[in-house]
Design an enzyme around this catalytic site. Structure first.
Site, mmCIF file in Angstrom:
data_model
loop_
_atom_site.group_PDB
_atom_site.id
_atom_site.type_symbol
_atom_site.label_atom_id
_atom_site.label_comp_id
_atom_site.label_asym_id
_atom_site.label_seq_id
_atom_site.Cartn_x
_atom_site.Cartn_y
_atom_site.Cartn_z
ATOM 1 N N SER A 119 35.641 46.580 32.317
ATOM 2 C CA SER A 119 36.481 45.639 33.070
ATOM 3 C C SER A 119 37.121 44.631 32.126
ATOM 4 O O SER A 119 37.908 43.805 32.563
ATOM 5 C CB SER A 119 35.643 44.900 34.120
ATOM 6 O OG SER A 119 34.578 44.226 33.492
ATOM 7 N N HIS A 142 38.766 52.262 36.129
ATOM 8 C CA HIS A 142 37.978 51.091 36.524
ATOM 9 C C HIS A 142 37.698 51.143 38.019
ATOM 10 O O HIS A 142 38.606 50.983 38.840
ATOM 11 C CB HIS A 142 38.728 49.813 36.142
ATOM 12 C CG HIS A 142 37.929 48.573 36.373
ATOM 13 N ND1 HIS A 142 38.497 47.363 36.679
ATOM 14 C CD2 HIS A 142 36.586 48.349 36.350
ATOM 15 C CE1 HIS A 142 37.549 46.462 36.828
ATOM 16 N NE2 HIS A 142 36.378 47.031 36.649
ATOM 17 N N GLU A 154 41.435 51.530 39.192
ATOM 18 C CA GLU A 154 42.533 51.172 38.287
ATOM 19 C C GLU A 154 42.566 52.232 37.196
ATOM 20 O O GLU A 154 41.543 52.496 36.559
ATOM 21 C CB GLU A 154 42.294 49.788 37.677
ATOM 22 C CG GLU A 154 42.480 48.647 38.666
ATOM 23 C CD GLU A 154 42.142 47.275 38.090
ATOM 24 O OE1 GLU A 154 42.756 46.292 38.496
ATOM 25 O OE2 GLU A 154 41.235 47.192 37.227
ATOM 26 N N ASN A 192 40.993 41.863 38.075
ATOM 27 C CA ASN A 192 40.232 40.794 37.421
ATOM 28 C C ASN A 192 41.132 39.724 36.820
ATOM 29 O O ASN A 192 40.681 38.626 36.525
ATOM 30 C CB ASN A 192 39.305 41.363 36.345
ATOM 31 C CG ASN A 192 38.006 41.834 36.967
ATOM 32 O OD1 ASN A 192 37.629 41.404 38.050
ATOM 33 N ND2 ASN A 192 37.325 42.748 36.294
#
Lengths: 288, 228
Positions: A119, A142, A154, A192
């Protein structure tokens, strides 16, 4: 794209969820962890999850039998060298990740796709640990916790990733109830990064430790913003240390960009050991 | 700009421009006036609900002008303002509301100058009911309310990401909805709120705090002012 066999490296929360999801897609899944006993415990937890889903009427008994059969625990030197996809989901330590990919690169088929569930680290940087040929088959995948439920994946192209691989994978995931989103190799990727100020701005509105304000902000974000949880209750759930670490990592990766600057209150909370629900105290008190 | 009011709110003047998100609802129930009309009005009202989209300085000057023409209590939308400052220097403002930013739950924040002022709270409750909104009280007014400043920062970051070609607008929206359960993607959210409102709010936060974190994404700026 045909994917029949997947190797998941790391049997922690994310690795376990990813392995379970792939097993439920009727793929052969090999789960690996440096601690073999830990991997066996994760396998047991996945089996329990299948049993619960069956008891709740969400899976048939024949499905559960097949899914359990699809999953196995292996040692690193015992995995299928011809697996179609390897997904690394170990701790966020770049050197450890690079070493694993370097070792795998020497033993796996040249057609095997390498993916990291990182991440926070650059996919391009991580891909420097493998051969030039493999770099084209190296990308980020991800997943979000819990991986069996959260739809998003992702898909991150490194500088040398072959875009045809990522396009095919996006199609593959989208055909299997996931929502795969392509993004470039930038700190925090999409979620994120963009979610940082859900917390950061709330911390600035609160300014200091004030439970009345935390409650007020949480309430407003739920009842006016429509978010399922407010920022403070969510930080308590995630772990204030984990949230602070992600914020700090994105901040540093953007060369101290002010938009991502962590808040003093987060640091103080971590220093005080008030990490959220897991320690009984965070922005709120969970001790009875 | 006068409209026929269909209900019994003749003693209330609402100040709002046609680009206010609740404008169509407002004109069905209230005497709605623009800023210019409001300061030149000779009508007598018991209550003024000011929903003008002005930043702190302009809001203060508008409220000052308004105070010259009326003794009515004012409930003012301070979404784009340093609310505490306005309350301190504009004594006729009895409460502040934040109706300018689209809410997916049809709700708005409000804050009373005096928490025991039940009459003003009742006025806000009646107003909320009339325009089919829920109202959420809080005591800490601060800067630009809680929801608007937070969502503005999220939308701004999405536009930074868009400008850097991190992902497409569709991918950004899908990712936030499916990765962290946002009710809307930040790009579609920004469009519903209006990028000019987002830009104005961030510029106000930047002006007041002098904190670089509130700098506007170039992409958002481009999109926000493309229709001007």
């Amino acid at each position: 794209m045909k994917i029949n066999t997947v190797v998941v490296i790391g049997a922690g929360t994310m690795g376990q969820g990813i392995a379970q999801w792939f097993a439920q897609q009727n793929l052969i899944v090999e789960m690996v962890d440096q601690n073999f006993e830990f991997a066996l415990m994760s396998l047991d937890r996945i089996h329990q999850s299948f049993d619960k889903l069956q008891a709740a009427g969400k899976l048939s008994s024949s499905d559960v039998t097949i899914f359990k059969k699809n999953l196995s625990v292996k040692k690193l030197d015992g995995i299928d060298g011809n697996a179609d996809l390897v997904i690394e989901a170990i701790i966020e330590d770049l050197d450890v990740k690079k070493k694993i990919f370097k070792d795998l690169d020497m033993t796996m088929s040249k057609y095997t796709i390498f993916a990291s569930n990182t991440s926070s680290f650059s996919i391009t940087q991580m891909a420097q640990s493998v051969s030039s040929e493999r770099k084209q088959n190296f990308l980020g995948l991800h997943f979000f916790n819990p991986a069996t439920i959260m739809k998003l994946v992702e898909v991150i192209n490194g500088l040398e990733t072959n875009p045809e691989i990522s396009s095919s994978l996006i199609e593959w995931f989208n055909d299997r109830s996931k929502v795969a989103c392509l993004c470039s190799d930038s700190p925090g990727f999409i979620v994120n990064r963009i979610a940082r100020n859900f917390y950061g701005e709330a911390l600035r509105a609160a300014e200091t430790f004030d439970e009345v304000k935390f409650r007020e902000i949480d309430k407003v974000m739920r009842e006016v913003g429509g978010f399922k949880m407010g920022p403070f209750e969510l930080m308590d759930l995630i772990g204030i240390d984990v949230n602070y670490s992600v914020t700090d990592s994105v901040y540093r990766a953007f060369f101290d960009e002010a938009r991502f600057k962590p808040h003093r209150l987060q640091k103080d909370m971590v220093a005080a050991g008030r990490l959220g629900k897991k320690t009984g105290k965070g922005f709120y008190n969970y001790e009875t | 700009m006068k409209h026929n009011v269909q209900s019994n709110h003749n003693n209330i003047m609402v100040v709002a421009h046609p680009d206010h998100p609740l404008y169509m609802e407002l004109i069905q129930h209230y005497n709605v006036r623009t800023i210019d009309e409001a300061v030149n009005s000779f009508d007598t009202y018991e209550l003024i609900i000011d929903l003008s989209a002005l930043r702190t300085q302009k809001k203060f000057l508008f409220l000052k002008e308004l105070a010259k023409t009326t003794k009515a209590d004012i409930i003012s939308d301070l979404t784009l303002c340093w609310g505490e400052w306005i309350l301190k220097y504009s004594p006729q403002v009895k409460a502040s509301v934040s109706t300018l930013f689209y809410s997916p739950t049809n709700a708005f924040e409000y804050s009373l100058r005096d928490s025991s002022d039940l009459l003003t709270e009742k006025h806000i409750a009646n107003f909320a009911k009339t325009i089919n909104q829920e109202m959420i009280n809080h005591k800490n007014l601060g800067l630009c309310f809680h929801y608007p400043r937070t969502i503005a920062m999220i939308v701004n970051e999405a536009y930074f990401a868009l400008g850097e070609k991190l992902a497409t607008a569709t991918a950004i929206d899908l990712a936030m909805k499916n990765g962290v359960n946002y009710p809307l993607g930040p790009i579609e959210w920004g469009e519903k709120i209006g990028l000019q409102n987002i830009a104005q709010l961030l510029e106000e936060l930047s002006t007041i705090t002098r904190d670089e974190r509130y700098k506007l994404s170039t992409e958002l700026k481009l999109q926000a002012f493309k229709y001007l």
